[in-house]
Write a protein that holds these residues in place. Structure first.
Motif, PDB file in Angstrom:
ATOM      1  N   UNK A  57      -2.885 116.405   4.798  1.00  0.00           N
ATOM      2  CA  UNK A  57      -1.790 116.601   3.854  1.00  0.00           C
ATOM      3  C   UNK A  57      -0.846 117.587   4.513  1.00  0.00           C
ATOM      4  N   UNK A 112       9.655 123.825 -11.738  1.00  0.00           N
ATOM      5  CA  UNK A 112      10.249 123.789 -10.419  1.00  0.00           C
ATOM      6  C   UNK A 112      11.754 123.644 -10.579  1.00  0.00           C
ATOM      7  N   UNK A 147      12.709 119.057  -4.499  1.00  0.00           N
ATOM      8  CA  UNK A 147      11.286 118.832  -4.685  1.00  0.00           C
ATOM      9  C   UNK A 147      10.549 119.580  -3.604  1.00  0.00           C
ATOM     10  N   UNK A 148       9.533 120.277  -3.972  1.00  0.00           N
ATOM     11  CA  UNK A 148       8.790 120.952  -2.918  1.00  0.00           C
ATOM     12  C   UNK A 148       7.299 120.712  -3.073  1.00  0.00           C
ATOM     13  N   UNK A 149       6.625 121.021  -2.012  1.00  0.00           N
ATOM     14  CA  UNK A 149       5.188 120.807  -1.985  1.00  0.00           C
ATOM     15  C   UNK A 149       4.498 122.042  -2.538  1.00  0.00           C
ATOM     16  N   UNK A 150       3.700 121.839  -3.549  1.00  0.00           N
ATOM     17  CA  UNK A 150       3.010 122.972  -4.131  1.00  0.00           C
ATOM     18  C   UNK A 150       1.619 123.096  -3.525  1.00  0.00           C
ATOM     19  N   UNK A 154       0.764 113.422  -4.485  1.00  0.00           N
ATOM     20  CA  UNK A 154       0.099 114.692  -4.173  1.00  0.00           C
ATOM     21  C   UNK A 154       1.117 115.750  -3.765  1.00  0.00           C
ATOM     22  N   UNK A 155       2.272 115.304  -3.303  1.00  0.00           N
ATOM     23  CA  UNK A 155       3.325 116.235  -2.888  1.00  0.00           C
ATOM     24  C   UNK A 155       4.313 116.503  -4.017  1.00  0.00           C
ATOM     25  N   UNK A 156       4.540 115.507  -4.834  1.00  0.00           N
ATOM     26  CA  UNK A 156       5.458 115.678  -5.955  1.00  0.00           C
ATOM     27  C   UNK A 156       4.935 114.902  -7.159  1.00  0.00           C
ATOM     28  N   UNK A 157       4.599 115.611  -8.222  1.00  0.00           N
ATOM     29  CA  UNK A 157       3.977 114.990  -9.396  1.00  0.00           C
ATOM     30  C   UNK A 157       4.976 114.368 -10.354  1.00  0.00           C
ATOM     31  N   UNK A 158       6.239 114.680 -10.173  1.00  0.00           N
ATOM     32  CA  UNK A 158       7.257 114.146 -11.072  1.00  0.00           C
ATOM     33  C   UNK A 158       8.184 113.222 -10.305  1.00  0.00           C
ATOM     34  N   UNK A 173      -2.373 121.309  -4.082  1.00  0.00           N
ATOM     35  CA  UNK A 173      -3.163 120.572  -3.112  1.00  0.00           C
ATOM     36  C   UNK A 173      -4.584 121.083  -2.999  1.00  0.00           C
ATOM     37  N   UNK A 208      -8.152 116.294  -9.042  1.00  0.00           N
ATOM     38  CA  UNK A 208      -7.133 115.390  -9.548  1.00  0.00           C
ATOM     39  C   UNK A 208      -6.720 114.349  -8.519  1.00  0.00           C
ATOM     40  N   UNK A 209      -7.038 114.583  -7.281  1.00  0.00           N
ATOM     41  CA  UNK A 209      -6.641 113.606  -6.278  1.00  0.00           C
ATOM     42  C   UNK A 209      -7.757 112.627  -5.945  1.00  0.00           C
ATOM     43  N   UNK A 234       7.431 109.208  -4.163  1.00  0.00           N
ATOM     44  CA  UNK A 234       7.787 110.091  -5.271  1.00  0.00           C
ATOM     45  C   UNK A 234       8.517 111.356  -4.831  1.00  0.00           C
ATOM     46  N   UNK A 235       8.588 111.599  -3.539  1.00  0.00           N
ATOM     47  CA  UNK A 235       9.303 112.795  -3.105  1.00  0.00           C
ATOM     48  C   UNK A 235      10.783 112.486  -2.837  1.00  0.00           C
TER      49      UNK A 235
END
Ligand SMILES: Nc1nc2c(ncn2[C@@H]2O[C@H](COP(=O)(O)OP(=O)(O)O)[C@@H](O)[C@H]2O)c(=O)[nH]1
Ligand SMILES: [Mg+2]
Lengths: 178, 409
Positions: free
Chosen positions: B132, B150, B155-158, A127-131, B162, B167-168, A94-95
């Motif tokens: 992670x 965003x 795309x970046x890691x938020x 977990x790194x990119x939700x979209x 985390x 949710x995970x 997803x990233x």
């Protein structure tokens, strides 16, 4: 005895190697056999780098887990690979810039195989990119007339990978009971 | 996985591409139980060279010259005997690795050159658990910043994302015993009695579930965070990130979910705009994915009963598969999903076709319905639209064995 296989495919970095290792009974280290100056007497042979794993089943049977080689190209290897395949696990990262394009690429490339068997899709790195969201994937798949299982999957989690494979099996036959 | 009592050997890899390095790394972490970790050349105690690399000889010479006292392990498909090296024949297996590392340890232990705990503490080995890829220092963000849009494209890691553990979480797969323990029993219904079965219903509108669903709809429409106040704990809904925040554990939630709400309770339900002022008070681990939450809530509200609002006599089907890896999985849920994705069936047809207990079917239908994944087909028309039932079964006994393996493992 026939070779039963589950094929794992998807772009580089989607988690194929990790997923296969997480459910395989013997996670093997990939071996490359290129000509070497230390092993000169050996005939030079080329092996395609490929992920492989195996699940030992009750009664001594095995199910082989194959990952397609990393390059994003449809080559004849894939056709050979799918012979005896009972279904396809498609992993998407997803990233990546355009995961939908990845999805389309692999669904097209394995179109005939999917048509003959079944596919289950795991979206990794969420977990790194939700979209895009899982719903977005479903909406996209609907335009292809497909309703496969699409799960958020962390390839490092055995449970996630296991559920995806279970969903693939039930898609083939909901009547299956343990 | 806990770190063993030993300090892992620190090895550097040569003559391997990234892919192989990664695989090797994982192999050492996983099957080899962290007996060794892959580190940079400068930090290694042992060098491992793929001797089948076309330039393996050069690599070996270079390594011998660079660190003459460092043990070297060669990997090859061929049997190799080269002075002052250790050898592992491909395909590499756990026993070989452990054996060779043991040999090296024995050979070098008296001199305490390798596996020196003090040294190890200075440069801790890579953790055995996969990590992670979070930057080391999470910025002190206010929780609401998380939901800011965003920038498109990148795309970046938020990091804040985390930190939200809930949710995970992976799915919880329940067996039969687990289901009863989980759902509780509805003592006044005999599910064996077909007449009672048809009246085994609950009204979502008279439960917390109904209010949560309606609040969720409103929050989505208004695209802003809302807070649902009740006689119980406040529930905050974040439509942008599809999350809720609730200061209650599952047990507490389950108790409240199962209550039929009277006038008093429903009278005190209020939906208000969420005041972001106290964002810092909200513990990160109390965020939950919206769908994961509603799914659970519906299961606990249903307790195996059928939701009023659906017609128990009409076929139902699923618009899509539920995202099972992030949901509580009740008995036979995957089988029911596979069936109902492909073809509409009445709830009682599901019971008989798949030989599933009615409570499981009703709870599953309730949860799917609550997430908006389920439709009722009017008549034949929808049945025609829906896909054909799957008929692709290759080898039932094989598939069953694979399943047994996955579930037993
Ligand atoms: N953060 C994160 N990392 C993942 C996830 N799934 C797999 N990975 C990691 O992604 C990397 C690439 O995986 P790999 O199995 O090598 O991908 P392959 O190229 O498809 O074989 C590995 O470091 C995995 O540990 C996930 O869901 N989240
Ligand atoms: Mg790989």
């Amino acid at each position: 005895m026939s070779q039963y296989k589950i094929i794992f495919t998807g772009p580089v970095g989607a988690g194929k190697t990790t997923a296969i290792n997480s459910i395989s009974d013997v996670p093997p280290v990939k071996t490359d056999a290129a000509a070497s100056d230390m092993t000169k007497n050996r005939k030079s042979s080329t092996t395609v780098a490929m992920d492989y794993g195996v699940m030992n089943l009750a009664g001594g049977e095995k199910i082989h887990l194959y990952g397609t080689p990393g390059q994003e190209r449809f080559d004849f290897m894939w056709d050979i690979l799918t012979v005896g395949g009972i279904g396809l696990i498609l992993l998407l990262d997803n990233t990546r810039a355009d995961p939908f394009q990845d999805m389309k690429f692999f669904l097209d490339a394995f179109g005939k195989f999917i048509n003959d068997t079944s596919v289950a899709i795991g979206v990794t790195q969420m977990d790194l990119s939700g979209k895009p969201t899982i719903d977005d994937y479903h909406a996209q798949l609907q335009t292809y007339g497909l309703k496969p299982p699409v799960f958020e999957v962390d390839a490092r989690e055995k449970n996630d990978v296991s559920l995806l494979v279970q969903a693939l099996l039930y898609s083939l036959d909901p009547g299956l009971a343990e | 996985m806990k770190k063993g009592s030993h300090t892992p050997a620190r090895i550097a890899l040569y003559g391997m591409d990234d892919r192989t390095c990664k695989t090797m790394e994982m192999y050492l972490k996983g099957p080899c139980r962290g007996v060794a970790v892959v580190v940079r050349e400068t930090e290694a105690d042992i060098d491992v060279i793929d001797a089948d690399h076309p330039r393996a000889k050069d690599i070996l010479d270079a390594r011998k010259a660079a660190t003459p006292n460092r043990p070297i392990i060669l990997l090859s498909l061929q049997d190799l005997r080269i002075d002052n090296t250790f050898f592992i024949k491909k395909p590499v297996n756990v026993t070989q690795i452990v054996d060779v590392l043991g040999k090296i340890k024995a050979a070098t232990a008296p001199r305490k050159v390798f596996f020196n705990p003090v040294k190890a503490a200075e440069t801790p080995p890579a953790p055995v658990e996969p990590v992670k890829q979070a930057p080391p220092e999470p910025p002190r963000k206010m929780a609401m910043d998380v939901y800011a849009k965003k920038p498109a494209g990148v795309k970046h890691v938020d990091v804040s994302e985390q930190q939200k553990t809930a949710k995970h979480q992976s799915a919880v797969q329940l067996n039969e015993g687990g289901f009863t323990a989980f759902l509780g029993t509805v003592s006044d219904i005999d599910f064996e009695d077909s007449a009672q079965l048809l009246t085994a219903c609950y009204d979502p509108r008279q439960s917390f579930l109904g209010y949560v669903q309606s609040a969720y709809k409103t929050a989505n429409l208004q695209s802003r965070a809302l807070q649902l106040n009740s006689i119980w704990k406040p529930l905050i809904i974040f439509p942008e990130s599809q999350e809720i925040w609730l200061d209650a554990d599952d047990k507490q939630l389950r108790a409240f979910a199962g209550m039929t709400l009277g006038k008093n309770a429903t009278g005190s339900m209020v939906l208000v705009p969420f005041d972001n002022g106290k964002a810092a008070d909200r513990a990160m681990d109390k965020f939950q994915n919206m769908n994961t939450f509603i799914w659970k809530l519906a299961l606990w509200t249903s307790k195996g009963r059928f939701p009023i609002g659906l017609d128990i006599q009409r076929p139902v089907f699923l618009v899509t598969w539920p995202n099972f890896t992030r949901l509580v999985i009740t008995p036979d849920a995957l089988r029911m999903a596979a069936l109902l994705v492909s073809t509409p069936k009445t709830p009682l047809e599901v019971v008989s076709l798949l030989r599933v207990k009615p409570q499981y079917v009703f709870a599953f239908i309730s949860a799917c319905h609550a997430l908006g994944l389920l439709r009722q087909s009017e008549r034949q028309v929808d049945t025609v639209i829906a896909a054909e039932p799957p008929q692709k079964s290759t080898n039932k006994s094989l598939l069953r064995k694979i399943l047994g393996k996955l579930l037993g493992a």
